[in-house]
Design a protein around this motif. Sequence first.
Motif, PDB file in Angstrom:
ATOM      1  N   TYR A   1       0.834  -1.201   0.000  1.00 45.73           N
ATOM      2  CA  TYR A   1       0.000   0.000   0.000  1.00 45.73           C
ATOM      3  C   TYR A   1       0.872   1.256   0.000  1.00 45.73           C
ATOM      4  CZ  TYR A   1      -3.140   3.588   1.934  1.00 45.73           C
ATOM      5  OH  TYR A   1      -3.849   4.743   2.162  1.00 45.73           O
ATOM      6  N   ALA A   2       1.897   1.282   0.837  1.00 47.90           N
ATOM      7  CA  ALA A   2       2.767   2.450   0.932  1.00 47.90           C
ATOM      8  C   ALA A   2       3.436   2.755  -0.403  1.00 47.90           C
ATOM      9  CB  ALA A   2       3.813   2.241   2.025  1.00 47.90           C
TER      10      ALA A   2
ATOM     11  N   ILE B   1      -1.553  -0.162 -10.170  1.00 49.40           N
ATOM     12  CA  ILE B   1      -1.100   0.406  -8.903  1.00 49.40           C
ATOM     13  C   ILE B   1      -2.301   0.868  -8.076  1.00 49.40           C
ATOM     14  CG2 ILE B   1       0.417   2.099  -7.857  1.00 49.40           C
ATOM     15  CD1 ILE B   1       1.713  -0.208  -9.584  1.00 49.40           C
ATOM     16  N   TYR B   2      -3.305   1.399  -8.724  1.00 46.30           N
ATOM     17  CA  TYR B   2      -4.542   1.732  -8.018  1.00 46.30           C
ATOM     18  C   TYR B   2      -5.208   0.471  -7.462  1.00 46.30           C
ATOM     19  CZ  TYR B   2      -4.962   6.730  -9.007  1.00 46.30           C
ATOM     20  OH  TYR B   2      -4.779   8.095  -9.013  1.00 46.30           O
ATOM     21  N   TYR B   3      -5.206  -0.614  -8.232  1.00 43.81           N
ATOM     22  CA  TYR B   3      -5.800  -1.870  -7.745  1.00 43.81           C
ATOM     23  C   TYR B   3      -5.038  -2.398  -6.531  1.00 43.81           C
ATOM     24  CZ  TYR B   3      -8.013  -1.976 -12.407  1.00 43.81           C
ATOM     25  OH  TYR B   3      -8.727  -1.677 -13.542  1.00 43.81           O
ATOM     26  N   ILE B   4      -3.704  -2.318  -6.576  1.00 42.66           N
ATOM     27  CA  ILE B   4      -2.902  -2.764  -5.426  1.00 42.66           C
ATOM     28  C   ILE B   4      -3.222  -1.913  -4.207  1.00 42.66           C
ATOM     29  CG2 ILE B   4      -0.557  -2.943  -4.494  1.00 42.66           C
ATOM     30  CD1 ILE B   4       0.377  -3.648  -7.352  1.00 42.66           C
ATOM     31  N   ALA B   5      -3.269  -0.603  -4.400  1.00 37.63           N
ATOM     32  CA  ALA B   5      -3.591   0.290  -3.288  1.00 37.63           C
ATOM     33  C   ALA B   5      -4.973   0.001  -2.733  1.00 37.63           C
ATOM     34  CB  ALA B   5      -3.486   1.745  -3.744  1.00 37.63           C
TER      35      ALA B   5
ATOM     36  N   CYS C   1      -5.007  -3.248  -0.685  1.00 37.39           N
ATOM     37  CA  CYS C   1      -4.231  -3.168   0.560  1.00 37.39           C
ATOM     38  C   CYS C   1      -4.616  -1.970   1.425  1.00 37.39           C
ATOM     39  CB  CYS C   1      -2.747  -3.093   0.229  1.00 37.39           C
ATOM     40  SG  CYS C   1      -2.132  -4.519  -0.711  1.00 37.39           S
ATOM     41  N   ALA C   2      -5.608  -1.206   1.010  1.00 37.51           N
ATOM     42  CA  ALA C   2      -6.001  -0.006   1.747  1.00 37.51           C
ATOM     43  C   ALA C   2      -6.482  -0.373   3.150  1.00 37.51           C
ATOM     44  CB  ALA C   2      -7.109   0.733   1.003  1.00 37.51           C
ATOM     45  N   PRO C   3      -6.235   0.500   4.142  1.00 37.08           N
ATOM     46  CA  PRO C   3      -6.616   0.190   5.524  1.00 37.08           C
ATOM     47  C   PRO C   3      -8.119   0.171   5.778  1.00 37.08           C
ATOM     48  CG  PRO C   3      -5.667   2.396   5.358  1.00 37.08           C
ATOM     49  CD  PRO C   3      -5.451   1.744   4.038  1.00 37.08           C
ATOM     50  N   ASP C   4      -8.901   0.803   4.900  1.00 35.50           N
ATOM     51  CA  ASP C   4     -10.353   0.729   5.101  1.00 35.50           C
ATOM     52  C   ASP C   4     -11.061   0.640   3.754  1.00 35.50           C
ATOM     53  OD1 ASP C   4      -9.834   3.996   5.424  1.00 35.50           O
ATOM     54  OD2 ASP C   4     -11.634   3.469   4.272  1.00 35.50           O
ATOM     55  N   LEU C   5     -12.291   0.148   3.786  1.00 36.31           N
ATOM     56  CA  LEU C   5     -13.036  -0.125   2.558  1.00 36.31           C
ATOM     57  C   LEU C   5     -13.495   1.145   1.859  1.00 36.31           C
ATOM     58  CD1 LEU C   5     -15.118  -3.217   3.748  1.00 36.31           C
ATOM     59  CD2 LEU C   5     -13.184  -3.206   2.166  1.00 36.31           C
ATOM     60  N   ASN C   6     -13.679   2.231   2.593  1.00 35.34           N
ATOM     61  CA  ASN C   6     -14.064   3.487   1.953  1.00 35.34           C
ATOM     62  C   ASN C   6     -12.960   3.976   1.015  1.00 35.34           C
ATOM     63  OD1 ASN C   6     -16.597   3.687   3.200  1.00 35.34           O
ATOM     64  ND2 ASN C   6     -15.743   4.740   4.990  1.00 35.34           N
ATOM     65  N   GLU C   7     -11.728   3.912   1.493  1.00 35.27           N
ATOM     66  CA  GLU C   7     -10.618   4.312   0.627  1.00 35.27           C
ATOM     67  C   GLU C   7     -10.466   3.352  -0.542  1.00 35.27           C
ATOM     68  OE1 GLU C   7      -5.869   5.426   0.610  1.00 35.27           O
ATOM     69  OE2 GLU C   7      -6.782   4.641   2.446  1.00 35.27           O
ATOM     70  N   ALA C   8     -10.659   2.057  -0.292  1.00 37.71           N
ATOM     71  CA  ALA C   8     -10.579   1.076  -1.376  1.00 37.71           C
ATOM     72  C   ALA C   8     -11.587   1.415  -2.469  1.00 37.71           C
ATOM     73  CB  ALA C   8     -10.840  -0.327  -0.832  1.00 37.71           C
ATOM     74  N   THR C   9     -12.804   1.792  -2.057  1.00 36.73           N
ATOM     75  CA  THR C   9     -13.841   2.164  -3.029  1.00 36.73           C
ATOM     76  C   THR C   9     -13.411   3.389  -3.829  1.00 36.73           C
ATOM     77  OG1 THR C   9     -15.549   1.310  -1.537  1.00 36.73           O
ATOM     78  CG2 THR C   9     -16.268   2.772  -3.299  1.00 36.73           C
TER      79      THR C   9
ATOM     80  N   GLU D   1     -11.634   5.729  -8.983  1.00 35.02           N
ATOM     81  CA  GLU D   1     -10.769   6.596  -9.784  1.00 35.02           C
ATOM     82  C   GLU D   1     -10.454   5.950 -11.133  1.00 35.02           C
ATOM     83  OE1 GLU D   1      -8.660  10.007 -10.732  1.00 35.02           O
ATOM     84  OE2 GLU D   1     -10.014   9.620  -9.045  1.00 35.02           O
ATOM     85  N   VAL D   2     -10.202   4.645 -11.131  1.00 33.03           N
ATOM     86  CA  VAL D   2      -9.954   3.947 -12.393  1.00 33.03           C
ATOM     87  C   VAL D   2     -11.249   3.838 -13.195  1.00 33.03           C
ATOM     88  CG1 VAL D   2      -9.114   1.840 -13.481  1.00 33.03           C
ATOM     89  CG2 VAL D   2      -8.065   2.640 -11.356  1.00 33.03           C
TER      90      VAL D   2
END
Length: 479
Positions: free
Chosen positions: A260-261, A385-389, A392-400, A405-406
């Motif tokens: 993620y980082a 890279i967006y898919y990887i982020a 691995c994102a810490p919460d589902l809101n950010e994952a969404t 974005e893609v």
Amino acid sequence: MNKKYIALLLLVIASCYSCKKYLDVKPKSQIKEEYLFEKERGFIDALSGIYTLMARKPLYGDNLSMSFLDALAQRYRGEKKTNPYYNTINYNYNTDDAQDGKLLPVKTTIRSIWLSAYSGIANANNILSNMEEKRAVFTGDNYNLIRGEALGLRAFLHFDLLRMFGPMMADQATAKSIPYRTLVSREAQPLLPANEVIKLIINDLLEAEKLLSKDPIVSGAANDYIDFSKDLRKFRMNYLAVQATLARVYQYNNQPDEAYAYAKKVIASGKFSFVTSQDISTEGVCRDRTFRNEQLFALQINNMKAYTDSYFNRNPTNFEGYFLNNDNAVIEALFEKSSTDYRRQYLWSTFEGKLVSTKYLQLEDNAVGCVWPKNVVPVIKISEIYYIAAECAPDLNEATELLNEVLSHRGLDPLLGISSKAALKEALTKEYQKEFWAEGQLFYYYKRNKFSQIPGSNVPADSKVYVLPVPEDELIFNN
């Protein structure tokens, strides 16, 4: 035949698989090593030779992008025994039944991948082993750029070999996998446990990242060599490509925080832009079929039209007139009958009732008023890279948000929200299936996520499917 003789023989085969005099690039690079490394330009030419090798058909010019790996991921029809990819699609890895050229010789194909990748690694090691004593020949930041690229390429090639020939990381991380070659040597190299190979890959990439910190792709610095010009850096193992590869490796090694980082570092760089609706919908030669501004690392393929026509054109010439295709119903289901997804709208054509990808269509017309997106295969794109982020994102809101974005740059409506890890995996699976057609990434995705059956296949997916057999002569080499 003793081990040392076998070791010497195989090293010669590997290092000369596609070349003369060890390096295979332009004639000016086909000179004796002691002269090649007398000048800075010689090191740059030697480095260019690795990209030339990677762009050929045994590796990313064909097998590891549009054909072999995607056939393993069930991208193409092949249910009949007369189909040239029948043995590939059914994972018959130990057969070379070519039937007078009508079938792909699977065993030989796998061996050519192995030998070509290790040839590229040997060339990288040759550059690295000669650099220190010749340090005085380098100007500006070129020592760091060349060494960083060579280390990055060595790690990159080892990583893809590990993804093909290594065990399932989640279950067998300590199982033997591949050799990690760091020296040009006649000596046999052992098959290392997969987790040790991962550590060596990461070490090389972290060193490459430090060396490439002033890469023109991020600094904008000018350079006397066109090889290091800002506009051409995406065709090299550049700083962002190294960071993107680290994100891939950490994700594969089940290190989500690190993945993620690094994914976020690449995204935050802002050194890319998504394809626009205008660029993808433009007719003819100006259509941006490979999303050129999204590419973090790509390869330029010599004479690409000749063999992409043989796979995807209306008049294919390979394998007795067979073209790589799939059924309309399969593709419509894949894209969920979308009438707006750019990837469905603009990257397919219908021929004899079958759908054929036009991602690599090479039109011969001269482009006027547009950037000519010709002879290029994407190796790493910002969408991944967006898919990887997101994964691995810490919460589902950010994952969404990351996924949306893609999607917003693919002509699709945003997801309203991802409510669970299972829903996130489902959404990501759909995106990997849609996004990376003919780019060779889907098979790795299925392996990493331990799909018990690859969609489209009737063969249970276990290590016999996901782990390609190490060539027999390499096993003898390590006996």
